[in-house]
Design a protein around this motif. Structure first.
Motif, mmCIF file in Angstrom:
data_model
loop_
_atom_site.group_PDB
_atom_site.id
_atom_site.type_symbol
_atom_site.label_atom_id
_atom_site.label_comp_id
_atom_site.label_asym_id
_atom_site.label_seq_id
_atom_site.Cartn_x
_atom_site.Cartn_y
_atom_site.Cartn_z
ATOM 1 N N GLU A 1 0.826 -1.207 0.000
ATOM 2 C CA GLU A 1 0.000 0.000 0.000
ATOM 3 C C GLU A 1 0.860 1.256 0.000
ATOM 4 O O GLU A 1 1.911 1.313 0.640
ATOM 5 N N ILE A 2 0.387 2.265 -0.732
ATOM 6 C CA ILE A 2 1.010 3.587 -0.700
ATOM 7 C C ILE A 2 -0.080 4.616 -0.465
ATOM 8 O O ILE A 2 -1.234 4.424 -0.849
ATOM 9 N N HIS A 3 0.291 5.707 0.172
ATOM 10 C CA HIS A 3 -0.663 6.792 0.376
ATOM 11 C C HIS A 3 -0.908 7.489 -0.953
ATOM 12 O O HIS A 3 0.019 7.665 -1.750
ATOM 13 N N SER A 4 -2.119 7.900 -1.196
ATOM 14 C CA SER A 4 -2.436 8.535 -2.472
ATOM 15 C C SER A 4 -1.590 9.776 -2.724
ATOM 16 O O SER A 4 -1.269 10.098 -3.875
ATOM 17 N N ASN A 5 -1.188 10.465 -1.669
ATOM 18 C CA ASN A 5 -0.346 11.648 -1.844
ATOM 19 C C ASN A 5 1.052 11.303 -2.346
ATOM 20 O O ASN A 5 1.802 12.186 -2.759
ATOM 21 N N ASN A 6 1.409 10.008 -2.293
ATOM 22 C CA ASN A 6 2.719 9.576 -2.771
ATOM 23 C C ASN A 6 2.683 9.016 -4.191
ATOM 24 O O ASN A 6 3.693 8.505 -4.677
ATOM 25 N N LEU A 7 1.527 9.108 -4.844
ATOM 26 C CA LEU A 7 1.452 8.656 -6.238
ATOM 27 C C LEU A 7 2.353 9.499 -7.128
ATOM 28 O O LEU A 7 3.023 8.989 -8.022
ATOM 29 N N GLY A 8 2.342 10.811 -6.909
ATOM 30 C CA GLY A 8 3.121 11.702 -7.753
ATOM 31 C C GLY A 8 2.607 11.716 -9.176
ATOM 32 O O GLY A 8 1.429 11.472 -9.449
ATOM 33 N N MET A 9 3.509 11.975 -10.113
ATOM 34 C CA MET A 9 3.128 12.036 -11.518
ATOM 35 C C MET A 9 2.850 10.623 -12.031
ATOM 36 O O MET A 9 3.704 9.745 -11.947
ATOM 37 N N THR A 10 1.652 10.424 -12.570
ATOM 38 C CA THR A 10 1.151 9.073 -12.845
ATOM 39 C C THR A 10 0.725 8.917 -14.295
ATOM 40 O O THR A 10 -0.046 9.721 -14.821
#
Length: 309
Positions: free
Chosen positions: A8-17
């Motif tokens: 799992e990753i926090h959505s704020n850590n998605l970055g440029m996708t």
């Protein structure tokens, strides 16, 4: 929180996708047997993925399904070696006109609720005997201009799985009229429209239907950017969506890659992953599209569509 192949990753850590790319694909279909090594695939694709990472991409949404060449071990290794967040899926691909060629035997003959149970179990417990969980549902249908009875079953199963899991649906369909019909079906299933992504919405370039469906509330994905010869239509379509305050209904990607199992894989056959950063964005910014728009398209909008909360 969003599921990646490394956890799992926090959505704020998605970055440029980038919302729709491929590392592998198997054109032989779901029942094929190909001899390949994880190391061979990773070593071939690694330079392209590292170039993408250097261009500023943080998250890579891999759109290959079970039955068309998805390999969880390859995705894990590519994520570890590149530092990219890599997301994978549950679902079934029945695009083109190949009549269930890419549908695994375990799904054939099942009714809607049985398929929902299979996909929900993968969401809860992990895919292919691993602890890797999906970030979204991927399906494909309607490329002949008609949604078949089997494809409608897959679509309804995807809608019901989405309602249970809160995962969004990426729906590959080339003809705009098929996208219209698919939206009608998910409305019957009472799926919130913001959980549905029309993949390849830019291939047919039907601006009227793109606007119509975006106004209804679905996501439209422009992902032909890795293959088109020039960007004139995309620029005008982007300006039109901005003018109509619909930019928050748009996603961007390239549908690039790919390592094809059992085939020759070289610089001539693999589409680079960073064209969007090296060519498309500079072209659009030169023609009046602000940097802030691309921040929304590549960072803010993916968070909105992938965040299951």
């Amino acid at each position: 929180m969003i599921n990646s192949v490394l956890g799992e990753i926090h959505s704020n850590n998605l970055g440029m996708t980038l919302m729709h790319e491929h590392i592998t694909w198997d054109r032989s279909g779901a029942e094929s047997i190909n001899n390949y090594s994880v190391e061979e695939v990773v070593n071939t694709m690694l330079p392209y993925l590292l170039d993408l990472k250097k261009s500023g991409c943080d998250t890579f949404v891999d759109a290959t399904t079970f039955g068309s060449g998805r390999d969880i071990k390859i995705l894990i290794e590519c994520s570890k070696r590149t530092g990219l967040n890599i997301l994978t899926n549950i679902g079934a691909w029945d695009g083109s006109n190949v009549e269930q060629k890419f549908i695994p035997a375990m799904l054939k003959g099942k009714n809607i609720e049985e398929i929902v149970d299979i996909w929900t179990a993968e969401f809860l417990n992990g895919i292919d005997g691993t602890n890797v969980k999906p970030a979204y549902i991927k399906i494909a249908l309607g490329d002949t201009g008609v949604i078949t009875e089997f494809q409608e079953k897959i679509l309804r199963a995807a809608a019901r799985t989405s309602i249970k899991t809160k995962l969004p649906i990426q729906c590959h369909t080339i003809p705009a009229n098929s996208a219209v019909k698919a939206v009608e079906i998910i409305e019957e299933e009472k799926l919130p429209l913001n959980k549905f992504i029309w993949v390849h919405g830019d291939v047919e370039q039907n601006s009227e239907i793109i606007m119509k469906l975006a106004k209804k509330g679905i996501w439209v994905e422009f992902d032909y950017l890795g293959r088109c010869k020039e960007f004139n239509w995309h620029l005008e379509a982007l300006k039109n969506l901005i003018e109509n305050d619909l930019i928050d209904r748009l996603l961007l990607s390239q549908d690039a890659g790919t390592f094809y199992f059992g085939e020759k894989n070289d610089k001539e056959s693999i589409l680079v992953y960073d064209r969007i950063f090296k060519e498309f964005i500079p072209y659009c910014e030169h023609n009046g599209i602000s940097h802030e728009i691309f921040h929304k398209l590549l960072t803010e909008n993916p968070i909105k569509v992938l965040n299951a909360d």
